[in-house]
Design an enzyme around this catalytic site. Structure first.
Site, PDB file in Angstrom:
ATOM      1  N   LYS A 106       6.079   1.236-114.406  1.00  0.00           N
ATOM      2  CA  LYS A 106       5.041   2.145-113.895  1.00  0.00           C
ATOM      3  C   LYS A 106       4.846   3.246-114.927  1.00  0.00           C
ATOM      4  O   LYS A 106       5.774   3.595-115.657  1.00  0.00           O
ATOM      5  CB  LYS A 106       5.478   2.769-112.567  1.00  0.00           C
ATOM      6  CG  LYS A 106       4.342   3.271-111.721  1.00  0.00           C
ATOM      7  CD  LYS A 106       3.684   2.133-110.963  1.00  0.00           C
ATOM      8  CE  LYS A 106       2.600   2.606-110.025  1.00  0.00           C
ATOM      9  NZ  LYS A 106       2.186   1.532-109.106  1.00  0.00           N
TER      10      LYS A 106
HETATM   11  P1  NAD Z   1      -7.243   5.944-105.087  1.00  0.00           P
HETATM   12  O1  NAD Z   1      -7.169   7.026-106.081  1.00  0.00           O
HETATM   13  O2  NAD Z   1      -8.347   4.957-105.182  1.00  0.00           O
HETATM   14  O3  NAD Z   1      -7.294   6.580-103.605  1.00  0.00           O
HETATM   15  C1  NAD Z   1      -6.379   7.490-103.131  1.00  0.00           C
HETATM   16  C2  NAD Z   1      -6.951   8.086-101.844  1.00  0.00           C
HETATM   17  O4  NAD Z   1      -5.957   8.899-101.218  1.00  0.00           O
HETATM   18  C3  NAD Z   1      -8.175   8.970-102.052  1.00  0.00           C
HETATM   19  O5  NAD Z   1      -9.103   8.763-101.007  1.00  0.00           O
HETATM   20  C4  NAD Z   1      -7.590  10.387-101.940  1.00  0.00           C
HETATM   21  O6  NAD Z   1      -8.542  11.347-101.489  1.00  0.00           O
HETATM   22  C5  NAD Z   1      -6.529  10.159-100.884  1.00  0.00           C
HETATM   23  N1  NAD Z   1      -5.479  11.172-100.889  1.00  0.00           N
HETATM   24  C6  NAD Z   1      -4.838  11.737-101.942  1.00  0.00           C
HETATM   25  N2  NAD Z   1      -3.955  12.662-101.506  1.00  0.00           N
HETATM   26  C7  NAD Z   1      -4.047  12.659-100.153  1.00  0.00           C
HETATM   27  C8  NAD Z   1      -3.398  13.374 -99.125  1.00  0.00           C
HETATM   28  N3  NAD Z   1      -2.454  14.284 -99.406  1.00  0.00           N
HETATM   29  N4  NAD Z   1      -3.746  13.106 -97.853  1.00  0.00           N
HETATM   30  C9  NAD Z   1      -4.687  12.188 -97.573  1.00  0.00           C
HETATM   31  N5  NAD Z   1      -5.335  11.479 -98.480  1.00  0.00           N
HETATM   32  C10 NAD Z   1      -5.017  11.713 -99.762  1.00  0.00           C
HETATM   33  O7  NAD Z   1      -5.816   5.230-105.109  1.00  0.00           O
HETATM   34  P2  NAD Z   1      -5.428   3.765-104.603  1.00  0.00           P
HETATM   35  O8  NAD Z   1      -5.466   2.845-105.745  1.00  0.00           O
HETATM   36  O9  NAD Z   1      -6.198   3.456-103.364  1.00  0.00           O
HETATM   37  O10 NAD Z   1      -3.880   3.994-104.238  1.00  0.00           O
HETATM   38  C11 NAD Z   1      -3.473   4.520-102.982  1.00  0.00           C
HETATM   39  C12 NAD Z   1      -2.038   4.099-102.752  1.00  0.00           C
HETATM   40  O11 NAD Z   1      -1.962   2.683-102.793  1.00  0.00           O
HETATM   41  C13 NAD Z   1      -1.026   4.608-103.781  1.00  0.00           C
HETATM   42  O12 NAD Z   1       0.217   4.826-103.151  1.00  0.00           O
HETATM   43  C14 NAD Z   1      -0.903   3.438-104.724  1.00  0.00           C
HETATM   44  O13 NAD Z   1       0.324   3.443-105.452  1.00  0.00           O
HETATM   45  C15 NAD Z   1      -0.986   2.302-103.744  1.00  0.00           C
HETATM   46  N6  NAD Z   1      -1.328   1.015-104.338  1.00  0.00           N
HETATM   47  C16 NAD Z   1      -2.536   0.812-104.921  1.00  0.00           C
HETATM   48  C17 NAD Z   1      -2.811  -0.424-105.490  1.00  0.00           C
HETATM   49  C18 NAD Z   1      -4.150  -0.754-106.105  1.00  0.00           C
HETATM   50  O14 NAD Z   1      -4.337  -1.907-106.525  1.00  0.00           O
HETATM   51  N7  NAD Z   1      -5.089   0.167-106.151  1.00  0.00           N
HETATM   52  C19 NAD Z   1      -1.843  -1.435-105.470  1.00  0.00           C
HETATM   53  C20 NAD Z   1      -0.638  -1.193-104.826  1.00  0.00           C
HETATM   54  C21 NAD Z   1      -0.391   0.038-104.276  1.00  0.00           C
END
Ligand code: NAD
Length: 418
Positions: A106
């Site tokens: 990561k």
């Molecule tokens: P992203 O940046 O697209 O979205 C994140 C969202 O969370 C946004 O809407 C943001 O406003 C919101 N957010 C941030 N802080 C917040 C808070 N304190 N309270 C409420 N909402 C909040 O990111 P993503 O890719 O959707 O990732 C989100 C989670 O999913 C992370 O933990 C990431 O590690 C995990 N994840 C993502 C992927 C992927 O393929 N995108 C894969 C596995 C895991």
């Protein structure tokens, strides 16, 4: 926030808990709990006004026993060495849970990207890619998107790497735009596995996801796609949120319309389809059938968990529940599909992307989605078997037991050199 903990300590507690059910010696356990190596670098980058700004950045290569290190790159002001270490560990056990031949890594930059122009972000990303180039490669370490990064950043990293190495190597990074060697289905993959895993959990409980009410915390890639796909399964999305707050409508609203509103205004708040504004904490404690935390780690602390009313939680985010929060939810019999299975769709389709890049032969979306569905359903069944056969305390422990055993088996085959 009560027991808001260091995510790396949280991660290590999860490994310790699962290790109690496996026969491993102390040295191996130490290996299973710590990254193999970490790059920490300070990127000096010229801003649009000619000034120089320095950005701290990390890449943690946690475990490569089962294949090349694999994991995303996050842009966020709270990125830290410990956060990156934890996230890289979760990746190692996620690839093992999914049964795909990759390790865990990561990376991240300490930055609030909303404060920088696109050309500044490109220079920052290319500076990081330059530092990463000696470490990454199709057979060594393959980054991907995470919070606040996407196809644009992946394409910059790929282009920088290929230019410096004088090669074409699309499999050096995943989550790329289709025209640069990305895979069909990658953008939706994390949300897709989150809802497939949730559906399997409902089946396991003899409940019907088609009639479920759903709340989703975080409305970025993972959250909004989960909301859209669970709605397509017939469930009713009653609440969603982002960092500005949440919205609620007891009768449900259209997930796509809420996303369009967020795209236009920058937030889900103020969406006309909702009749109430709520806080993120209120969202997590709503009386819904399914809760999907899809924002950041440590959202559900011990204190928040006391008020959780959902029957099933499918973790789209990484590490959204603290260990103490987990204990409270176990007492309440909430079925938690752990992040290392629920959100494994992202890395699984990243793996498909890498396979396609290496073969220079591309699949259609239907094939990608079918192969993903098979993996998530089969691995869910494997976790249920381990959970029931060994009388494990939770599906999370079951996932770690299965994953750790797979990593240990590979490590023992490889032996320690010299
Ligand atoms: P992203 O940046 O697209 O979205 C994140 C969202 O969370 C946004 O809407 C943001 O406003 C919101 N957010 C941030 N802080 C917040 C808070 N304190 N309270 C409420 N909402 C909040 O990111 P993503 O890719 O959707 O990732 C989100 C989670 O999913 C992370 O933990 C990431 O590690 C995990 N994840 C993502 C992927 C992927 O393929 N995108 C894969 C596995 C895991």
């Amino acid at each position: 926030m009560g027991d808001s903990v260091n995510p790396f300590e949280s991660f290590q507690e999860q490994v310790d808990e699962a290790a109690e059910y496996i026969d491993i010696d102390e040295g191996m356990l130490d290996r299973l709990k710590n990254p193999e190596r970490i790059l920490e670098t300070n990127l000096s980058v010229e801003m649009d006004d000619g000034s120089i700004e320095v950005f701290r950045a990390y890449r943690s290569q946690f475990n490569g026993d089962r294949g090349p290190y694999k994991g995303g790159i996050r842009y966020h002001p709270n990125v830290s060495r410990d956060e990156v270490k934890a996230l890289s560990g979760w990746m190692a056990y996620k690839t093992a849970t999914a049964g795909i031949p990759l390790g865990g890594g990561k990376g991240g930059i300490v930055i609030d990207p909303s404060e920088y122009s696109e050309s500044e972000l490109e220079r920052i990303t290319r500076a990081f890619a330059t530092e990463l180039t000696p470490l990454i490669g199709e057979d060594s370490d393959i980054p991907a998107p995470d919070v606040n990064t996407g196809q644009r950043e992946m394409n910059w990293i790929k282009d920088t790497y290929e230019t410096l190495e004088n090669t074409t190597e699309p499999g050096v990074i995943t989550g790329k735009d289709i025209s640069s060697g990305g895979s069909e289905g990658r953008v939706e993959a994390t949300g897709r596995s989150t809802v497939i895993a949730a559906r399997e959990a409902f089946d396991y409980l003899d409940k019907d996801i088609h009639r479920a009410t759903v709340a989703v915390q975080g409305y970025g890639n993972a959250g909004w796609i989960s909301a859209k796909l669970v709605e397509e399964m017939g469930a009713t999305v009653v609440a969603v949120s982002d960092s500005s707050g949440g919205i609620y409508n007891e009768d449900g609203f259209d997930a796509v319309d809420a996303k369009i509103h967020k795209r236009e205004t920058g937030s889900v708040t103020g969406f006309a389809g909702a009749d109430e504004e709520i806080t993120n904490e209120e969202l997590l404690q709503l009386d819904v059938d399914l809760l999907i935390p899809a924002a950041l780690e440590n959202a559900i602390t011990e204190e928040v968990a006391q008020g959780v009313q959902a029957d099933v939680i499918s973790e789209a985010a990484n590490g959204p529940i603290t260990p103490k929060g987990d204990d409270v939810l176990a007492e309440k019999d909430v079925l938690i599909v752990p992040d290392i299975l629920a959100n494994a769709g992202g890395v699984t389709v990243s793996y498909f992307e890498w396979v396609q890049n290496r073969q220079r032969f591309y699949w259609d979306e239907e094939r990608v989605n079918n192969e993903l569905e098979d993996i998530i359903v089969n691995q869910f069944d494997t976790l249920v078997d381990a959970y029931e056969e060994h009388g494990l305390p939770s599906m999370r422990v079951a996932a770690y037991v299965v994953a750790i055993q797979r990593v240990v088996d590979a490590a023992e085959q490889a032996d320690v050199w010299p």
